[in-house]
Design a protein around this motif. Structure first.
Motif, PDB file in Angstrom:
ATOM      1  N   ALA A 224       0.829  -1.206   0.000  1.00 52.22           N
ATOM      2  CA  ALA A 224       0.000   0.000   0.000  1.00 52.22           C
ATOM      3  C   ALA A 224       0.862   1.253   0.000  1.00 52.22           C
ATOM      4  O   ALA A 224       0.553   2.243  -0.684  1.00 52.22           O
ATOM      5  N   ALA A 225       1.959   1.237   0.756  1.00 51.38           N
ATOM      6  CA  ALA A 225       2.850   2.397   0.801  1.00 51.38           C
ATOM      7  C   ALA A 225       3.503   2.642  -0.557  1.00 51.38           C
ATOM      8  O   ALA A 225       3.633   3.796  -1.004  1.00 51.38           O
ATOM      9  N   LEU A 226       3.907   1.577  -1.225  1.00 51.70           N
ATOM     10  CA  LEU A 226       4.499   1.721  -2.556  1.00 51.70           C
ATOM     11  C   LEU A 226       3.466   2.213  -3.563  1.00 51.70           C
ATOM     12  O   LEU A 226       3.759   3.077  -4.404  1.00 51.70           O
ATOM     13  N   ALA A 227       2.254   1.671  -3.491  1.00 54.46           N
ATOM     14  CA  ALA A 227       1.200   2.086  -4.417  1.00 54.46           C
ATOM     15  C   ALA A 227       0.884   3.562  -4.246  1.00 54.46           C
ATOM     16  O   ALA A 227       0.714   4.296  -5.233  1.00 54.46           O
ATOM     17  N   GLU A 228       0.845   4.007  -3.008  1.00 51.43           N
ATOM     18  CA  GLU A 228       0.563   5.429  -2.765  1.00 51.43           C
ATOM     19  C   GLU A 228       1.702   6.309  -3.257  1.00 51.43           C
ATOM     20  O   GLU A 228       1.465   7.361  -3.872  1.00 51.43           O
ATOM     21  N   ARG A 229       2.926   5.890  -3.005  1.00 52.35           N
ATOM     22  CA  ARG A 229       4.080   6.706  -3.415  1.00 52.35           C
ATOM     23  C   ARG A 229       4.129   6.888  -4.926  1.00 52.35           C
ATOM     24  O   ARG A 229       4.462   7.963  -5.429  1.00 52.35           O
TER      25      ARG A 229
ATOM     26  N   GLY B  20       1.552   6.262  -7.140  1.00 50.96           N
ATOM     27  CA  GLY B  20       0.280   6.561  -7.789  1.00 50.96           C
ATOM     28  C   GLY B  20      -0.251   5.425  -8.634  1.00 50.96           C
ATOM     29  O   GLY B  20      -0.757   5.644  -9.740  1.00 50.96           O
ATOM     30  N   VAL B  21      -0.149   4.196  -8.115  1.00 57.58           N
ATOM     31  CA  VAL B  21      -0.677   3.031  -8.818  1.00 57.58           C
ATOM     32  C   VAL B  21      -1.623   2.286  -7.885  1.00 57.58           C
ATOM     33  O   VAL B  21      -1.693   2.558  -6.689  1.00 57.58           O
TER      34      VAL B  21
ATOM     35  N   ILE C 183       6.550  -3.062 -10.255  1.00 57.01           N
ATOM     36  CA  ILE C 183       5.323  -2.338 -10.567  1.00 57.01           C
ATOM     37  C   ILE C 183       5.037  -2.556 -12.048  1.00 57.01           C
ATOM     38  O   ILE C 183       5.905  -2.338 -12.896  1.00 57.01           O
ATOM     39  N   ALA C 184       3.837  -3.025 -12.343  1.00 58.09           N
ATOM     40  CA  ALA C 184       3.463  -3.359 -13.721  1.00 58.09           C
ATOM     41  C   ALA C 184       2.263  -2.543 -14.150  1.00 58.09           C
ATOM     42  O   ALA C 184       1.349  -2.293 -13.350  1.00 58.09           O
TER      43      ALA C 184
END
Length: 370
Positions: free
Chosen positions: A72-77, A79-80, A243-244
């Motif tokens: 979740a932290a990576l997705a937020e950083r 924007g995915v 990230i894909a």
């Protein structure tokens, strides 16, 4: 007698950077300097130390197999959607999971060569054909050190399931620019997944070297690999991420994921590191400034050093590579030689780099003695 598969028996063993304490004992000195593995010289971030200390109390339990908080932290950083993210025990494990997810015997994996040394090994383990595309000179009159994207495109055929583009390239430190990379991505067949391996992205200073995540948008056959091992200082904890653009790619990787392979401590540390981004950026700026100083000093000593976009520099020494690396080890400096090609030197602290330069001067002076 039970035997491993022939392809596994023939695989060369991965050679990690030598332990500096072992070398120091061997040659009888107090300390050796390790500039072989592209680690950062800074200690762990304070927030990381605190997060690990807190997580230790829970290590009697398995880690979260889905790494939900980190994902979740990576997705937020970036924007995915979280469904576009997969985590792994270092980026190299994600490379292996990609090969397992997409390659059958008879298929192929294409990549530049020389590049990250694990690519051909992963192809062999997956039963795939390794298609090596030679590097080309990145500057007039230079040595081959840069991706030949036209050559890589020509090497892709109906069997090619994966194509790796290591940008910046390990071990040469060179990078391909936006226009040529965009042309390449637009021309790759839809059935080939292009993996932009950006382990050293945080050290890029050339504004024309694109962020792979920007080029990924709108291209469903593109994925980006990154790691916390380098700029984020978590090499000892092993955590990377993919990230894909197409969530199905991340899902395929998650299906080949070894359960619980991203430890509880690694997940906590990575989340804490993401919360310390300003400090990480400052550290990267210090590394790139030192990279420029080291590059200039090496050029002053006659080495043909290309501009690097990573946290290491490449000395294209050909047949002299192994000899120089051995001479440096005898003087308590560990580098990474590639026999017959060159020596990769990690950008260390200013003090470590000064030790390297002094050792190079000693090697040169000793060679002049009849």
């Amino acid at each position: 007698m039970v035997e491993a598969r022939p392809v596994v028996r023939e695989l060369p063993a991965y050679k990690p950077g030598r332990n500096p304490a072992d070398l120091a004992r061997e040659i009888g000195v107090d300390r050796a300097v390790k500039l072989a593995s592209n680690e950062v010289a800074f200690p762990p971030l304070p927030a990381v130390v605190q997060a690990i200390a807190a997580a230790v109390a829970e290590t009697n339990r398995y880690p979260d197999n889905g790494a939900v908080v980190l994902t979740a932290a990576l997705a937020e950083r970036y924007g995915v959607d979280p469904g576009q993210v997969a985590t792994g025990c270092g980026a190299v494990t994600l490379c292996q999971e990609l090969a397992q997810a997409y390659n059958d015997p008879g298929s192929s994996i294409a990549f530049a060569w020389r590049s990250f040394e694990m690519y051909p090994l992963l192809a062999s383990v997956a039963g795939a054909r390794a298609v090596r595309v030679p590097l080309v000179p990145g500057r007039p009159g230079g040595v081959p050190d840069t991706h030949d994207l036209d050559g890589l495109l020509a090497a892709i055929d109906e069997t090619t399931r994966l194509a790796f583009v290591c940008n910046p390239n390990n071990p040469t430190g060179t990078a391909v620019r936006r226009a040529e990379l965009e042309r390449f991505l637009d021309a790759v067949p839809a059935q080939t997944l292009v993996v932009l391996d950006e382990a050293y992205r945080e050290f890029v200073t050339d504004p024309d070297v694109p962020d792979g995540l920007e080029l990924m948008r709108g291209r469903p056959n593109v994925a980006v690999l990154r790691t916390f091992s380098k700029a984020w200082g978590l090499a000892g904890l092993r955590v990377g991420y993919l990230i894909a653009e197409d969530p199905a790619v991340a899902e395929a990787v998650r299906k080949t994921h070894v359960p619980f392979s991203v430890s509880m401590l690694a997940q906590a540390a990575a989340v804490a590191a993401l919360g310390s981004e300003d400090e990480v950026r400052a550290r990267c700026a210090a590394v790139t400034a030192e990279r420029e100083r080291l590059t200039a000093a090496l050029r002053d000593r006659g080495f043909d050093v290309a501009d690097s976009q990573a946290n290491f520099v490449w000395l294209p020494l050909g047949d002299d590579a192994a000899g120089l690396a051995a001479a440096l080890e005898a003087r308590a400096v560990i580098t990474r030689p590639f026999a017959g090609e060159g020596v990769r030197v990690t950008v260390g602290s200013p003090e470590e780099n000064d030790v390297l330069l002094a050792a190079l001067d000693q090697v040169r002076d000793d060679a002049r003695v009849p």
